[in-house]
Design a protein around this motif. Sequence first.
Motif, mmCIF file in Angstrom:
data_model
loop_
_atom_site.group_PDB
_atom_site.id
_atom_site.type_symbol
_atom_site.label_atom_id
_atom_site.label_comp_id
_atom_site.label_asym_id
_atom_site.label_seq_id
_atom_site.Cartn_x
_atom_site.Cartn_y
_atom_site.Cartn_z
ATOM 1 N N SER A 25 15.005 -1.995 -35.573
ATOM 2 C CA SER A 25 15.903 -0.905 -35.934
ATOM 3 C C SER A 25 15.900 -0.806 -37.463
ATOM 4 N N LEU A 26 16.461 0.264 -37.985
ATOM 5 C CA LEU A 26 16.525 0.421 -39.440
ATOM 6 C C LEU A 26 17.327 -0.716 -40.066
ATOM 7 N N VAL A 27 18.395 -1.151 -39.418
ATOM 8 C CA VAL A 27 19.215 -2.254 -39.931
ATOM 9 C C VAL A 27 18.409 -3.551 -39.956
ATOM 10 N N GLU A 28 17.672 -3.823 -38.882
ATOM 11 C CA GLU A 28 16.847 -5.035 -38.840
ATOM 12 C C GLU A 28 15.748 -4.991 -39.895
ATOM 13 N N LEU A 29 15.187 -3.796 -40.104
ATOM 14 C CA LEU A 29 14.136 -3.639 -41.106
ATOM 15 C C LEU A 29 14.672 -3.944 -42.504
ATOM 16 N N GLN A 30 15.915 -3.562 -42.760
ATOM 17 C CA GLN A 30 16.534 -3.852 -44.062
ATOM 18 C C GLN A 30 16.617 -5.353 -44.310
ATOM 19 N N ASN A 31 16.752 -6.132 -43.253
ATOM 20 C CA ASN A 31 16.877 -7.577 -43.396
ATOM 21 C C ASN A 31 15.548 -8.268 -43.688
ATOM 22 N N VAL A 32 14.424 -7.615 -43.357
ATOM 23 C CA VAL A 32 13.134 -8.265 -43.551
ATOM 24 C C VAL A 32 12.300 -7.664 -44.681
ATOM 25 N N CYS A 33 12.746 -6.564 -45.252
ATOM 26 C CA CYS A 33 12.010 -5.993 -46.388
ATOM 27 C C CYS A 33 12.971 -5.346 -47.364
ATOM 28 N N ASP A 34 12.482 -5.077 -48.550
ATOM 29 C CA ASP A 34 13.303 -4.442 -49.578
ATOM 30 C C ASP A 34 13.345 -2.941 -49.309
ATOM 31 N N ILE A 35 14.456 -2.473 -48.762
ATOM 32 C CA ILE A 35 14.583 -1.070 -48.382
ATOM 33 C C ILE A 35 14.459 -0.138 -49.586
ATOM 34 N N ASN A 36 14.702 -0.653 -50.791
ATOM 35 C CA ASN A 36 14.577 0.164 -52.004
ATOM 36 C C ASN A 36 13.128 0.523 -52.311
ATOM 37 N N GLN A 37 12.196 -0.105 -51.615
ATOM 38 C CA GLN A 37 10.779 0.202 -51.802
ATOM 39 C C GLN A 37 10.309 1.342 -50.893
ATOM 40 N N TRP A 38 11.247 1.958 -50.177
ATOM 41 C CA TRP A 38 10.903 2.995 -49.206
ATOM 42 C C TRP A 38 11.762 4.241 -49.415
ATOM 43 N N HIS A 39 11.179 5.402 -49.187
ATOM 44 C CA HIS A 39 11.945 6.647 -49.068
ATOM 45 C C HIS A 39 12.308 6.752 -47.587
ATOM 46 N N VAL A 40 13.601 6.868 -47.276
ATOM 47 C CA VAL A 40 14.066 6.923 -45.898
ATOM 48 C C VAL A 40 14.338 8.379 -45.529
ATOM 49 N N MET A 41 13.748 8.814 -44.412
ATOM 50 C CA MET A 41 13.898 10.194 -43.951
ATOM 51 C C MET A 41 14.428 10.198 -42.521
ATOM 52 N N GLN A 42 15.445 11.019 -42.272
ATOM 53 C CA GLN A 42 16.050 11.092 -40.950
ATOM 54 C C GLN A 42 15.451 12.250 -40.147
ATOM 55 N N TYR A 43 15.324 12.038 -38.851
ATOM 56 C CA TYR A 43 14.861 13.057 -37.910
ATOM 57 C C TYR A 43 15.916 14.145 -37.789
ATOM 58 N N THR A 44 15.494 15.402 -37.781
ATOM 59 C CA THR A 44 16.432 16.531 -37.716
ATOM 60 C C THR A 44 16.911 16.844 -36.309
ATOM 61 N N GLY A 45 16.187 16.347 -35.314
ATOM 62 C CA GLY A 45 16.503 16.723 -33.940
ATOM 63 C C GLY A 45 15.727 17.949 -33.505
ATOM 64 N N LEU A 46 14.917 18.496 -34.398
ATOM 65 C CA LEU A 46 14.132 19.696 -34.110
ATOM 66 C C LEU A 46 12.644 19.370 -34.127
ATOM 67 N N LYS A 47 11.868 20.202 -33.435
ATOM 68 C CA LYS A 47 10.419 20.063 -33.411
ATOM 69 C C LYS A 47 9.790 21.365 -33.890
ATOM 70 N N ASP A 48 8.578 21.256 -34.430
ATOM 71 C CA ASP A 48 7.892 22.467 -34.880
ATOM 72 C C ASP A 48 7.131 23.102 -33.707
#
Length: 111
Positions: A25-48
């Motif tokens: 999960s995103l929370v678990e990922l924060q515990n194993v890597c430096d989240i500041n090294q990533w641009h985090v983008m959220q899904y809009t719920g829409l598809k093209d």
Amino acid sequence: MLDIKFRLFGKNSSEFLRPENVGLSLVELQNVCDINQWHVMQYTGLKDINDVDIYEGDVLTIWIQGCKQVTPYIVEDIRHLYLETERDDSYYCISKMEIIGNIYTNPELRK
């Protein structure tokens, strides 16, 4: 119900990572890597129009009343895009969307 998904783009590695693809999960990922090294983008719920998930940071070609717009649409906030597709006034309502890139791998599309 809106799926809550994220993708990350490495600031140094220039690659995309989806936490669910590595079994975290995103929370678990924060515990194993430096989240500041990533641009985090959220899904809009829409598809093209190609059934591809649209995330914050994506650059779209949009159609309004069946007319393809010349200026690319940058998804900066998931709420704004959702509101633009759910307008009561069809004169301004986005009717179709197609992802043409994103602001991280295609910075020239920001102009």
